[in-house]
Design an enzyme around this catalytic site. Structure first.
Site, PDB file in Angstrom:
ATOM      1  N   CYS A 103       0.748  -1.113  -0.004  1.00  0.00           N
ATOM      2  CA  CYS A 103       0.028   0.021  -0.005  1.00  0.00           C
ATOM      3  C   CYS A 103       1.078   1.240   0.146  1.00  0.00           C
ATOM      4  O   CYS A 103       1.678   1.529   0.826  1.00  0.00           O
ATOM      5  CB  CYS A 103      -0.871   0.069   1.308  1.00  0.00           C
ATOM      6  SG  CYS A 103      -1.599   1.560   1.368  1.00  0.00           S
ATOM      7  N   ASP A 149      -0.282  -5.881   0.211  1.00  0.00           N
ATOM      8  CA  ASP A 149      -1.484  -6.341  -0.133  1.00  0.00           C
ATOM      9  C   ASP A 149      -1.250  -7.471  -1.100  1.00  0.00           C
ATOM     10  O   ASP A 149      -0.187  -7.656  -1.684  1.00  0.00           O
ATOM     11  CB  ASP A 149      -2.102  -5.186  -1.146  1.00  0.00           C
ATOM     12  CG  ASP A 149      -2.433  -3.828  -0.435  1.00  0.00           C
ATOM     13  OD1 ASP A 149      -3.011  -3.966   0.513  1.00  0.00           O
ATOM     14  OD2 ASP A 149      -2.191  -2.720  -0.943  1.00  0.00           O
ATOM     15  N   VAL A 172       5.673 -13.807 -23.972  1.00  0.00           N
ATOM     16  CA  VAL A 172       6.364 -13.496 -22.879  1.00  0.00           C
ATOM     17  C   VAL A 172       7.375 -14.649 -22.451  1.00  0.00           C
ATOM     18  O   VAL A 172       6.751 -15.541 -22.215  1.00  0.00           O
ATOM     19  CB  VAL A 172       5.564 -12.802 -21.781  1.00  0.00           C
ATOM     20  CG1 VAL A 172       4.830 -13.670 -21.309  1.00  0.00           C
ATOM     21  CG2 VAL A 172       6.616 -11.939 -20.951  1.00  0.00           C
ATOM     22  N   GLU A 173       8.540 -14.180 -22.025  1.00  0.00           N
ATOM     23  CA  GLU A 173       9.470 -15.250 -21.560  1.00  0.00           C
ATOM     24  C   GLU A 173       9.116 -15.536 -19.915  1.00  0.00           C
ATOM     25  O   GLU A 173       8.750 -14.489 -19.386  1.00  0.00           O
ATOM     26  CB  GLU A 173      10.946 -14.924 -21.823  1.00  0.00           C
ATOM     27  CG  GLU A 173      11.974 -16.130 -21.355  1.00  0.00           C
ATOM     28  CD  GLU A 173      12.141 -16.121 -19.877  1.00  0.00           C
ATOM     29  OE1 GLU A 173      11.781 -17.292 -19.503  1.00  0.00           O
ATOM     30  OE2 GLU A 173      12.419 -15.535 -19.334  1.00  0.00           O
ATOM     31  N   SER A 174       8.775 -16.735 -19.495  1.00  0.00           N
ATOM     32  CA  SER A 174       8.068 -16.700 -18.308  1.00  0.00           C
ATOM     33  C   SER A 174       9.083 -16.550 -17.060  1.00  0.00           C
ATOM     34  O   SER A 174       8.721 -15.849 -16.203  1.00  0.00           O
ATOM     35  CB  SER A 174       7.634 -18.194 -18.126  1.00  0.00           C
ATOM     36  OG  SER A 174       8.692 -19.116 -18.258  1.00  0.00           O
ATOM     37  N   HIS A 220      -3.902  -0.850  -5.995  1.00  0.00           N
ATOM     38  CA  HIS A 220      -4.441  -2.025  -6.615  1.00  0.00           C
ATOM     39  C   HIS A 220      -4.822  -1.730  -8.058  1.00  0.00           C
ATOM     40  O   HIS A 220      -4.188  -2.671  -8.794  1.00  0.00           O
ATOM     41  CB  HIS A 220      -5.839  -2.739  -5.939  1.00  0.00           C
ATOM     42  CG  HIS A 220      -5.762  -3.022  -4.852  1.00  0.00           C
ATOM     43  ND1 HIS A 220      -6.590  -3.098  -3.706  1.00  0.00           N
ATOM     44  CD2 HIS A 220      -4.408  -3.332  -3.833  1.00  0.00           C
ATOM     45  CE1 HIS A 220      -6.448  -3.532  -2.537  1.00  0.00           C
ATOM     46  NE2 HIS A 220      -5.095  -3.517  -2.488  1.00  0.00           N
ATOM     47  N   GLU A 221      -5.217  -0.957  -8.259  1.00  0.00           N
ATOM     48  CA  GLU A 221      -5.708  -0.469  -9.593  1.00  0.00           C
ATOM     49  C   GLU A 221      -4.351  -0.153 -10.349  1.00  0.00           C
ATOM     50  O   GLU A 221      -4.212  -0.711 -11.515  1.00  0.00           O
ATOM     51  CB  GLU A 221      -6.618   0.673  -9.783  1.00  0.00           C
ATOM     52  CG  GLU A 221      -7.923   0.488  -9.104  1.00  0.00           C
ATOM     53  CD  GLU A 221      -8.066   0.778  -7.496  1.00  0.00           C
ATOM     54  OE1 GLU A 221      -9.087   1.031  -6.845  1.00  0.00           O
ATOM     55  OE2 GLU A 221      -6.754   0.885  -7.051  1.00  0.00           O
TER      56      GLU A 221
END
Length: 154
Positions: A52, A59, A74-76, A93-94
């Protein structure tokens, strides 16, 4: 079966320091060997953590990312390191959710991407964040993200 070109990768197969924040994390991509075929790739991060920005308290979220590639995957390992870089990063969060989605869209230029971030409640309210680039391509099999809405004790 063709072999994936990994020649441009800097992290896979190497010892890599954890990035200190999302801005310094390196996201890498590899060419898809199935360009022209629409399919869904799903990544699930069931233990995502950020901080936060006001209180510094952790969070937690369960994040599901689905995308239809248009030439790149995407390479993991780089994605895991990128997601881990949020552990000490203060953002709402957003902001975390949309930053992740936009960074992946910028990197991959997928045909379609969606993200569902199911945040665990702190202070009594879960704040779930959902975003997608538009309609999914017609004909792709798109399973439900499989995350039940938060019910508390009810």
């Amino acid at each position: 079966m063709s072999k994936t070109d990994v020649s441009g990768l800097s992290q896979l197969g190497q010892a890599v320091e954890l990035p200190v924040n999302p801005d310094t994390a390196v996201l890498e991509k590899v060419p898809s060997n199935h360009a022209g075929t629409d399919f869904v790739v799903r990544f699930t991060a069931p233990e995502f953590t950020s901080l936060c920005p006001m209180t510094g308290q952790p969070d937690f979220a369960h994040i599901v990312i689905d995308y239809v590639p248009d030439g790149w995957l995407v390479e993991s390992k780089s994605l895991k390191l990128y997601l881990h870089s949020f552990r000490n990063h203060g953002a709402f969060h957003e902001d975390c959710t949309i930053d992740i989605a936009k960074r992946l869209v910028d990197l991959l230029q997928p045909k379609w991407l969606r993200i569902g971030a199911y945040w665990y409640p702190r202070g009594g309210i879960p704040i779930d964040v959902f975003w997608q680039t538009g309609e999914a391509p017609k004909g792709v099999w798109l399973p439900d993200q499989g995350v039940q809405p938060y019910r508390g004790r009810g």
